[in-house]
Design a protein around this motif. Structure first.
Motif, mmCIF file in Angstrom:
data_model
loop_
_atom_site.group_PDB
_atom_site.id
_atom_site.type_symbol
_atom_site.label_atom_id
_atom_site.label_comp_id
_atom_site.label_asym_id
_atom_site.label_seq_id
_atom_site.Cartn_x
_atom_site.Cartn_y
_atom_site.Cartn_z
ATOM 1 N N GLU A 296 0.831 -1.119 -0.055
ATOM 2 C CA GLU A 296 0.091 0.015 -0.135
ATOM 3 C C GLU A 296 0.927 1.224 -0.090
ATOM 4 O O GLU A 296 0.552 2.190 -0.902
ATOM 5 C CB GLU A 296 -0.925 0.112 1.307
ATOM 6 N N ARG B 185 2.355 1.647 -3.427
ATOM 7 C CA ARG B 185 1.480 2.303 -4.542
ATOM 8 C C ARG B 185 1.066 3.931 -4.148
ATOM 9 O O ARG B 185 0.789 4.540 -5.089
ATOM 10 C CB ARG B 185 -0.085 1.389 -4.174
ATOM 11 N N LEU B 186 1.108 4.330 -2.906
ATOM 12 C CA LEU B 186 0.852 5.645 -2.678
ATOM 13 C C LEU B 186 2.079 6.542 -3.201
ATOM 14 O O LEU B 186 1.868 7.294 -3.698
ATOM 15 C CB LEU B 186 0.807 5.787 -1.135
ATOM 16 N N LYS B 187 3.367 5.876 -3.250
ATOM 17 C CA LYS B 187 4.340 6.411 -3.761
ATOM 18 C C LYS B 187 4.461 6.461 -5.382
ATOM 19 O O LYS B 187 4.617 7.512 -5.858
ATOM 20 C CB LYS B 187 5.776 5.856 -3.153
ATOM 21 N N GLU B 188 3.872 5.358 -5.783
ATOM 22 C CA GLU B 188 3.794 5.450 -7.445
ATOM 23 C C GLU B 188 2.691 6.304 -7.717
ATOM 24 O O GLU B 188 2.814 6.892 -8.760
ATOM 25 C CB GLU B 188 3.614 3.977 -7.699
ATOM 26 N N LYS B 189 1.681 6.592 -6.897
ATOM 27 C CA LYS B 189 0.687 7.601 -7.182
ATOM 28 C C LYS B 189 1.053 9.003 -7.120
ATOM 29 O O LYS B 189 0.401 9.991 -7.369
ATOM 30 C CB LYS B 189 -0.660 7.216 -6.350
ATOM 31 N N VAL C 46 1.524 10.321 -4.077
ATOM 32 C CA VAL C 46 0.972 10.922 -2.921
ATOM 33 C C VAL C 46 2.322 10.851 -2.105
ATOM 34 O O VAL C 46 2.231 11.867 -1.222
ATOM 35 C CB VAL C 46 -0.233 10.022 -2.305
ATOM 36 N N GLU D 232 -7.605 6.064 0.952
ATOM 37 C CA GLU D 232 -7.457 7.304 -0.147
ATOM 38 C C GLU D 232 -6.874 8.391 0.612
ATOM 39 O O GLU D 232 -7.478 8.911 1.639
ATOM 40 C CB GLU D 232 -8.655 7.539 -0.751
ATOM 41 N N GLU E 96 -6.473 12.409 0.425
ATOM 42 C CA GLU E 96 -6.673 13.560 -0.154
ATOM 43 C C GLU E 96 -6.255 14.832 0.563
ATOM 44 O O GLU E 96 -6.876 14.984 1.488
ATOM 45 C CB GLU E 96 -8.141 13.789 -0.534
ATOM 46 N N ASN F 187 -5.056 -4.920 -0.754
ATOM 47 C CA ASN F 187 -4.134 -4.994 -1.982
ATOM 48 C C ASN F 187 -3.745 -6.385 -2.330
ATOM 49 O O ASN F 187 -3.918 -7.412 -0.946
ATOM 50 C CB ASN F 187 -3.409 -3.829 -2.226
#
Ligand SMILES: Cc1cc2nc3c(=O)[nH]c(=O)nc-3n(C[C@H](O)[C@H](O)[C@H](O)COP(=O)(O)OP(=O)(O)OC[C@H]3O[C@@H](n4cnc5c(N)ncnc54)[C@H](O)[C@@H]3O)c2cc1C
Ligand SMILES: Nc1ncnc2c1ncn2[C@@H]1O[C@H](COP(=O)(O)O)[C@@H](O)[C@H]1O
Lengths: 249, 311
Positions: free
Chosen positions: A45, A48-52, A54, A147, A149, A181
């Protein structure tokens, strides 16, 4: 923003635990050890937050014997950026782990700490909630969706009646459930690359934390065995069995 | 010893898990039941728990901050109350597991999770390693924080008590988390963790439609709750709160029917204390048969319709 992911080295989930003959615990000599499955989900997780875009950095930390280094290398091979290994002779309890993690948080200033919901050895399910308490942060436990934001994390939680969503102002704590995930496997090149990623070695004394256990294990036993059952050879025979149990309304 | 118990309620009714926790609490000492909630349901639950045998006092925190039992708010309510109590007990449910460790850390106490027996005021029995080992542990903390696994204790009688209900000052919303919404399913079936009979389906059911078409009619016939393996939940055949196992719900019904479930240790951890286990699986070597009292080897797609029909 920075993410911190604590990972624990535990008996591999595919290995059947054996209770030691002297009743002192479960035999961990010469058996396969792996990253706690919920922590793999936490690492995934975070990556993925790094890849996005964020998050900017993923730091992993483990507390335990020197071999916990292998677990940290696995996390680095999955894609974490750097690791902290805090070696300890005593098997730390969740309260001690949470106190150490609170110190690491003070030093690293992550905006989100993602932990597993439970370590599958002691099945305690405590550390994330304790860390949240010590830091005075909000907690999104048993997450099936996260998520971020702006300065808020929306966490969907797996609860007894279904799903529930909470909004947490950052910084905050998240603990992972199974359906958040599916963790990736590390590729061979990434495993090689992980070997040169930074891994800092520390001790609890560096953080001034006392890990003296509060709980003494008096004995560990095998659970009661079930008596051998029977096989029936037809649906009719099964119907008779069920009727004999007296459960039909 | 004075014990504070966090009560869980639904529509003003005290949940079965709490009745089991009250039985565990009675083994430790004098019980104060804490109802945190908002509105009429909370008041009704306070009145209901006051009648439970063994409860000597009820504290009611009726405030919007407790409408959804957010851990941050409930812990802030409980911690000051612990000045007058020696132990805090909560259910090993998604609510109790969320709240209790937060309370424990604020009290600087190491929690004892998931107890199934009380040996003495400081010694408890709890399963570890998905129930493959059972540990007897002693807590050296001055105050105890404990979560209770409902399958380990009988339900306390809902009659016989006559405790006074006192309002308690509510510290209110801590501003650390906000409830956004819930997706809960109303079901006419008995609740999984307190059902007398459970029919559970596994990966072999193949689809959500087949899960409904085959598992539900059998459950109807047996007046049963419906459960599932992790594989069935992950595949979307059944909702997440159906999952039985180490990391799902722990159940111990009179009869547990496992259909197309292999019997992985993580699944067994959640159901192997059931009184009678019935397994239907096409693989005669499936591990589920090692714990089953009654097994039938065969294709569930043939067996289930015939079984439901003949019952
Ligand atoms: C950290 C972690 C936590 C976990 N927690 C849980 C948990 O809480 N609960 C849980 O259940 N699992 C849990 N698991 C997963 C567990 O390891 C297994 O993967 C899972 O229980 C398998 O589900 P299953 O038996 O439905 O599927 P499978 O193992 O695929 O078994 C399907 C079975 O159906 C049989 N079958 C196939 N076709 C038919 C047919 N036509 N008729 C009859 N039989 C048929 C097969 O012989 C097989 O035995 C966890 C795993 C991990 C790593
Ligand atoms: N020794 C440890 N080192 C690093 N992380 C840990 C350790 N123990 C627990 N954790 C983290 O806390 C989570 C919950 O563990 P527990 O409370 O022990 O069930 C785990 O999934 C890890 O993320």
């Amino acid at each position: 923003m920075k993410l911190l992911v604590p990972v624990k080295r535990v008996l591999d989930y595919n290995v059947k635990p054996r209770v030691k003959a002297d009743g002192s615990g479960v035999d961990l000599a010469n058996v396969k050890m792996s990253m706690n499955p919920f922590d793999e989900i936490a690492v995934e997780e975070a990556i993925r937050l790094k890849e996005k875009g964020v998050a900017t950095e993923v730091v992993v930390v483990s507390i335990g014997e020197p071999k916990a280094q292998d677990t940290l290398r696995t996390a680095l091979a999955m894609g974490a950026d750097r690791a902290i290994l805090i070696t300890s002779d005593v098997r730390p309890e969740p309260l001690g782990v949470a106190k150490l993690l609170a110190k690491v948080v003070e030093e690293e200033q992550p905006q989100l700490v993602i932990l597993g919901k439970q370590a599958i050895d002691d099945d305690n399910n405590q550390t994330g909630q304790m860390l949240a308490a010590l830091l005075g942060w909000g907690q999104g436990t048993f997450a099936s969706k996260v998520e971020v934001e702006g300065d808020t994390a929306h966490v969907t939680r797996e609860v007894d009646g279904g799903l529930e969503t909470v909004a947490l102002p950052l910084p905050a704590i998240v603990t992972t459930d199974l359906r958040l995930n599916e963790p990736r496997y590390a590729s061979l090149p990434n495993i090689m690359k992980a070997k040169s990623k930074p891994l800092a070695q520390k001790t609890p004394a560096d953080y001034g934390v006392d890990l003296t256990p509060r709980i003494t294990v008096l004995k560990v036993e095998e659970p009661a065995k079930r008596a051998a059952g029977i096989k029936v050879d037809s649906v009719d025979a099964l119907v008779d069995k069920i009727k004999s149990l007296g459960v039909i309304a | 010893m004075s014990v504070l118990v966090l009560v869980e309620q639904l529509d003003g009714r005290v949940k079965d898990a709490t009745l089991a926790t009250l039985t565990a609490a009675a083994k430790l000492g004098d019980i104060t039941a804490l109802v945190a909630g908002h509105g009429d349901a909370a008041t009704q639950a306070a009145d209901a728990v006051a009648k439970v045998a063994g409860v000597s006092k009820v504290l009611l925190a009726n405030d919007p901050a407790y409408a959804n039992l957010l851990a941050e708010n409930v812990a802030a309510l409980v911690v000051p109350l612990m000045a007058d109590h020696d132990a805090f007990l909560a259910n090993a449910t998604s609510i109790g597991k969320n709240v209790a460790p937060r309370v424990a850390a604020l009290l600087d106490v190491m929690q004892v999770s998931d107890i199934v027996a009380v040996e003495s005021a400081d010694t408890f029995v709890r399963p570890i390693y998905a129930g493959n080992a059972v540990a007897t542990v002693r807590s050296s903390d001055a105050k105890k924080v404990i979560t209770v696994r409902a399958t380990g204790f009988e339900k306390a009688a809902t009659e016989g008590g006559n405790a006074a209900v006192e309002p308690v000052a509510a510290p209110g919303d801590q501003g650390k988390s906000r409830f956004v919404g819930a997706e809960t399913q109303e079901s006419a079936r008995p609740e999984l963790t307190s059902a007398a009979v459970i029919v559970s389906g596994g990966r072999a059911l193949g689809s959500e439609e087949q899960f409904h078409a085959l598992i539900e009619p059998l459950a109807d016939k047996l007046g049963a709750a419906v459960g599932a393996s992790r594989a069935a939940v992950d595949a979307g055949f059944a909702p997440n709160d159906y999952q039985v196992g180490q990391t799902g719900k722990i159940v111990a019904p009179d009869v547990y029917v496992a259909v197309g479930i292999s019997g992985a240790i993580q699944h067994l951890a959640g159901m192997k204390d059931s009184k009678t286990i019935i397994a239907i699986n096409k693989d005669e070597d499936a591990p589920i048969f090692q714990v089953a009292d009654v097994g039938l080897v065969g294709d569930l797609f043939q067996i289930l319709p015939e079984l439901t029909e003949k019952l």
